[in-house]
Design an enzyme around this catalytic site. Sequence first.
Site, PDB file in Angstrom:
ATOM      1  N   ASP A  72     -29.284  26.903  -2.901  1.00 36.24           N
ATOM      2  CA  ASP A  72     -28.312  27.675  -3.668  1.00 36.24           C
ATOM      3  C   ASP A  72     -27.773  26.812  -4.803  1.00 36.24           C
ATOM      4  O   ASP A  72     -27.228  25.736  -4.568  1.00 36.24           O
ATOM      5  CB  ASP A  72     -27.170  28.117  -2.736  1.00 36.24           C
ATOM      6  CG  ASP A  72     -26.217  29.088  -3.398  1.00 36.24           C
ATOM      7  OD1 ASP A  72     -26.534  29.589  -4.484  1.00 36.24           O
ATOM      8  OD2 ASP A  72     -25.150  29.350  -2.812  1.00 36.24           O
ATOM      9  N   ASP A  80     -30.166  32.688  -8.463  1.00 41.50           N
ATOM     10  CA  ASP A  80     -29.715  31.316  -8.220  1.00 41.50           C
ATOM     11  C   ASP A  80     -29.878  30.857  -6.783  1.00 41.50           C
ATOM     12  O   ASP A  80     -29.284  29.861  -6.385  1.00 41.50           O
ATOM     13  CB  ASP A  80     -28.249  31.170  -8.641  1.00 41.50           C
ATOM     14  CG  ASP A  80     -27.317  32.069  -7.851  1.00 41.50           C
ATOM     15  OD1 ASP A  80     -27.769  33.139  -7.401  1.00 41.50           O
ATOM     16  OD2 ASP A  80     -26.137  31.709  -7.672  1.00 41.50           O
ATOM     17  N   GLU A  81     -30.674  31.556  -5.995  1.00 39.71           N
ATOM     18  CA  GLU A  81     -30.877  31.121  -4.605  1.00 39.71           C
ATOM     19  C   GLU A  81     -32.215  31.598  -4.075  1.00 39.71           C
ATOM     20  O   GLU A  81     -32.746  32.630  -4.486  1.00 39.71           O
ATOM     21  CB  GLU A  81     -29.733  31.623  -3.714  1.00 39.71           C
ATOM     22  CG  GLU A  81     -29.568  33.117  -3.699  1.00 39.71           C
ATOM     23  CD  GLU A  81     -28.339  33.570  -2.924  1.00 39.71           C
ATOM     24  OE1 GLU A  81     -28.040  32.969  -1.870  1.00 39.71           O
ATOM     25  OE2 GLU A  81     -27.683  34.519  -3.373  1.00 39.71           O
TER      26      GLU A  81
END
Length: 430
Positions: free
Chosen positions: A9, A110-111
Amino acid sequence: MERLIFHVDVNSAYLSWESARRVAAGEEDLRLLPSAISGNPENRTGVILAKSIPAKKYGVRTGEPVAMALRKCPHLILARPDFRLYEKNSHDFMAICGRYAPVVEKFSIDECFLDMSGTQILYPDPVQVAHTIKDKIREELGFTVNVGISRNKLLAKMASDFEKPDKVHTLFPEDIPTKLWPLPVRELFLVGHTTAEKLERTGIRTIGMLASATPAYIQSLLGKKLGQQLHDYANGMDSSPVLAEPEEAKGYSVSTTLAENITTIEAANKILLELADSVTARMRADHVKAYCIGVSIRSYDFKNRSHQRTLSEATDVTKEVYEVSKNLLAELWKNKTPLRLVGLSLTQIDHEGISQLSLFQEEEEEKKRARKLDQTLDDIRKRYGIDTIQRGAILHSPHNVGKKYRAQITEADQDIKTDSNQSEYNRPDG
């Protein structure tokens, strides 16, 4: 074979990616200063999209108006969002993850999840290789990530949310009583604001208290499916696989968190047209249609509402989806409160693609013209890029968000309609 799952993350993604670009150009590191990413910083009418840790210490919150953030922190540095930069950094950090993991599942911009099962011979120490991945991302790309390690996706995700930034955390099943259960119930994945309030009103304040309640009781509070799912999650139970390719979509959705609050139906309709254009293009690319159209809104005071309608015939036509969604929005929102988020979902997916001919020739000709326009736009965008052409109403909209929204195609879209969990979980402000 025992499963081993990582969750990677990015720490405060939008701000980190802008900061890394500035540092590479010899400028100050925004992460070390009270700073934020926001829309329209010049006229103070935008909202905070991401914030630095120093800004957080002043009480600056994601989603609040820029003017409010500046009252809390008058020297707050504001930067505009750059979604092309975000897409590039998203691709690059996941490519580094792919050097180490046999399977990488992109979960949001974003992860991602890594399935490290069976890699023990190559990487005998999971914590050590997690540090290696984390450090490679920092060294090569200039921003930091957290890595969570466990036996399933849920616990890996919860572990990555522990202390930040630039950390590796483990949360194995034997750690659940000491690391997971003491946490506030609202920190459990899929527990949004509304769900947390329902649980807290009954005295369930920690994840452990949720875990020890009977499933039947939780289902009576939250509904059968969500209640069972959250009770399982509170006990660390999750059997979902890490997927290299997405599963066949049960629903398509797209939403935009607005840089400026929307106060008129005309402006909101232009946003809806752009969302309809985006989501139907995805459906046409997958050769599917939808029977059910849903519109969701979030007002400036963070209250969520949604409305949906089932059609007699499945569609993938932008104009048809837009017309229905306009009517839904008009029924749902009476211009009483400014809007901060608008979302559009298409469910009850038809994978057969069977069309029903209209009995009225004029109506059928109108559908043909609309489909031809959609196909022309799809072809141009495929050849020259998604930003090369836009519909006229979008292009001239003062609230044109372009790529300023984040699209998800997820199975959960059908299952979670009454809470803000999915959008809260996917916001890029770690």
